[in-house]
Write a protein that holds these residues in place. Structure first.
Motif, PDB file in Angstrom:
ATOM      1  N   ARG A 144      -6.148  52.334  11.877  1.00 28.51           N
ATOM      2  CA  ARG A 144      -7.592  52.191  12.117  1.00 28.51           C
ATOM      3  C   ARG A 144      -8.384  53.371  11.557  1.00 28.51           C
ATOM      4  NH1 ARG A 144      -8.138  52.276  18.066  1.00 28.51           N
ATOM      5  NH2 ARG A 144      -8.134  54.534  17.742  1.00 28.51           N
ATOM      6  N   ASN A 145      -7.746  54.530  11.444  1.00 33.59           N
ATOM      7  CA  ASN A 145      -8.440  55.744  11.017  1.00 33.59           C
ATOM      8  C   ASN A 145      -8.153  56.152   9.577  1.00 33.59           C
ATOM      9  OD1 ASN A 145      -9.881  57.049  13.488  1.00 33.59           O
ATOM     10  ND2 ASN A 145      -7.900  56.410  14.307  1.00 33.59           N
ATOM     11  N   VAL A 146      -7.483  55.284   8.808  1.00 38.56           N
ATOM     12  CA  VAL A 146      -7.133  55.629   7.431  1.00 38.56           C
ATOM     13  C   VAL A 146      -8.382  56.022   6.642  1.00 38.56           C
ATOM     14  CG1 VAL A 146      -6.487  54.509   5.256  1.00 38.56           C
ATOM     15  CG2 VAL A 146      -4.951  54.391   7.208  1.00 38.56           C
ATOM     16  N   GLY A 147      -8.237  57.100   5.874  1.00 35.14           N
ATOM     17  CA  GLY A 147      -9.350  57.611   5.077  1.00 35.14           C
ATOM     18  C   GLY A 147      -9.445  59.116   5.236  1.00 35.14           C
ATOM     19  N   ASN A 238      -7.162  56.645  21.485  1.00 29.61           N
ATOM     20  CA  ASN A 238      -7.550  55.676  22.498  1.00 29.61           C
ATOM     21  C   ASN A 238      -9.065  55.526  22.546  1.00 29.61           C
ATOM     22  OD1 ASN A 238      -4.813  55.302  23.893  1.00 29.61           O
ATOM     23  ND2 ASN A 238      -5.076  57.516  24.012  1.00 29.61           N
ATOM     24  N   SER A 239      -9.510  54.352  22.947  1.00 33.79           N
ATOM     25  CA  SER A 239     -10.930  54.113  23.120  1.00 33.79           C
ATOM     26  C   SER A 239     -11.452  54.931  24.305  1.00 33.79           C
ATOM     27  CB  SER A 239     -11.172  52.621  23.381  1.00 33.79           C
ATOM     28  OG  SER A 239     -12.425  52.404  23.974  1.00 33.79           O
ATOM     29  N   PRO A 240     -12.516  55.716  24.129  1.00 33.28           N
ATOM     30  CA  PRO A 240     -13.061  56.475  25.264  1.00 33.28           C
ATOM     31  C   PRO A 240     -13.463  55.568  26.422  1.00 33.28           C
ATOM     32  CG  PRO A 240     -13.982  57.287  23.194  1.00 33.28           C
ATOM     33  CD  PRO A 240     -13.213  56.035  22.863  1.00 33.28           C
ATOM     34  N   LEU A 241     -14.006  54.382  26.108  1.00 34.95           N
ATOM     35  CA  LEU A 241     -14.410  53.458  27.162  1.00 34.95           C
ATOM     36  C   LEU A 241     -13.187  52.932  27.918  1.00 34.95           C
ATOM     37  CD1 LEU A 241     -16.960  52.187  28.325  1.00 34.95           C
ATOM     38  CD2 LEU A 241     -16.640  50.249  26.769  1.00 34.95           C
ATOM     39  N   PRO A 278     -10.715  45.696  21.285  1.00 33.11           N
ATOM     40  CA  PRO A 278     -10.266  44.318  20.988  1.00 33.11           C
ATOM     41  C   PRO A 278      -9.348  44.250  19.783  1.00 33.11           C
ATOM     42  CG  PRO A 278     -12.599  44.606  20.434  1.00 33.11           C
ATOM     43  CD  PRO A 278     -12.182  45.830  21.190  1.00 33.11           C
ATOM     44  N   GLY A 279      -9.501  45.186  18.837  1.00 31.04           N
ATOM     45  CA  GLY A 279      -8.611  45.193  17.677  1.00 31.04           C
ATOM     46  C   GLY A 279      -7.174  45.447  18.073  1.00 31.04           C
TER      47      GLY A 279
END
Length: 336
Positions: A144-147, A238-241, A278-279
């Motif tokens: 998800r963070n590629v780049g 992880n998602s903060p939410l 959701p991903g």
């Protein structure tokens, strides 16, 4: 005249890595791009680690006491001579094109100082469902963070030696998050790339108890390292939410004792925890099937509780002892 390829030193820190070191070294010597030297730094292992290293034409350095990954990597850096340093954790086996793909990125982008990769969904050794959970989660958040990113992760990483000459070595006061702290010091001076073209198979945690203890221990440095950061926050696994939902869930369970209808509050937080990313939910269901989803999120919830508890304790420890956390003066230049 042909352009000479830069020299590459492979540095593998290891502590009690007998299970995986042979597979790691076999993968290193199977790289399509040649390496100049391979240095294994044994951090006071008590198993067959040194014997296994002796089966390969690598250089073995041994410490007489366990010093942690930062000090072990620093010793490898000081002993190496390559223009580029290819770091591998001893429980990782890079794909044959990993080094070549990382080098291609450094060659194309002179401003990039560090390239690191992702875990494969295929384990180095298949040790069951807990490991499957770990690999699914670890693969997804890295992908998800590629780049271009700010954080450096050294499980599989190619970095220019000049980076250490400029910003210093790893902070030996840290036994976790030492690579994250280094990435913060790199700041705007060197770009960092996380790529899905550099892939390694990883032997991850396979038992719940040790996994939770490790997460609890490592997360104690989250707040001290975050407070020391001089730039934007780095990668988030992880998602903060979702993390907030996990943290609040157990505190709201007693509400059900006051009135059954109040059970909707923790149930709502549980839904928030699962649906905050959701991903990830779709990824787990697609890769392992819907039947694996409840198991995945059950383990994931326990892991998040361990992370939150560790972070809270670490924050309190940092308030009580300012030496608990990063110590920038401890990092010394590589040419000292």
């Amino acid at each position: 005249m042909p352009i000479m390829s830069p020299t590459v030193s492979v540095i593998i820190p290891v502590h009690n890595g007998a299970k995986t070191l042979r597979a790691c070294l076999e993968a290193v010597y199977a790289q399509r791009h040649p390496v100049t030297e391979v240095i294994v730094v044994d951090d006071a292992s008590t198993d067959r680690t040194r014997e296994i290293a002796g089966e390969f034409p690598c250089r073995l350095l041994v410490t007489d006491r366990n010093t942690g990954p930062a000090a072990t990597r620093n010793r490898g850096i000081r002993a190496s001579g390559g223009e580029l340093l290819f770091f591998l954790d001893s429980d990782c086996a890079p794909e044959p094109d990993a080094l070549g793909n990382a080098l291609a990125i450094l060659t194309r982008h002179p401003d990039v100082g560090c390239v690191h990769g992702i875990y494969s969904l295929l384990p180095l050794f298949d040790d069951g469902p807990i490991e499957a959970y770990r690999l699914l989660h670890g693969h997804h958040w890295r992908l998800r963070n590629v780049g271009r990113v700010r954080t450096t992760l050294f499980a599989v990483c190619l970095i220019r030696r000049e980076v250490f000459d400029t910003v210093g070595l790893f902070d030996e006061n840290l036994r976790a998050s030492e690579d994250v702290e280094l990435g913060d010091r790199m700041g705007d001076r060197y770009a960092t790339v996380l790529t899905d073209t550099v892939v390694c198979r990883h032997d991850d945690d396979s038992r719940l108890g040790p996994l939770l203890r490790k997460q609890f221990s490592r997360s104690q440095l989250l707040i001290p390292v975050a407070l020391a950061e001089r730039g934007p926050a780095g990668l988030r696994a992880n998602s903060p939410l979702g993390l907030l939902g996990a943290a609040l869930l157990p505190t709201t369970l007693p509400l059900a004792l006051l009135a059954p209808g109040l059970l909707l509050v923790p149930l709502g937080l549980l839904v928030l925890f699962v649906c905050a990313d959701p991903g990830l939910l779709r990824f787990v269901a697609r890769r392992r099937g819907p039947g694996f989803v409840p198991f995945f999120y059950g383990v994931h919830l326990l892991v998040q509780w361990a992370v939150v508890a560790g972070a809270v304790l670490g924050g309190l420890r940092h308030l009580a002892d300012r030496d608990f956390g990063p110590t920038r003066p401890a990092s010394t230049p590589a040419k000292s």
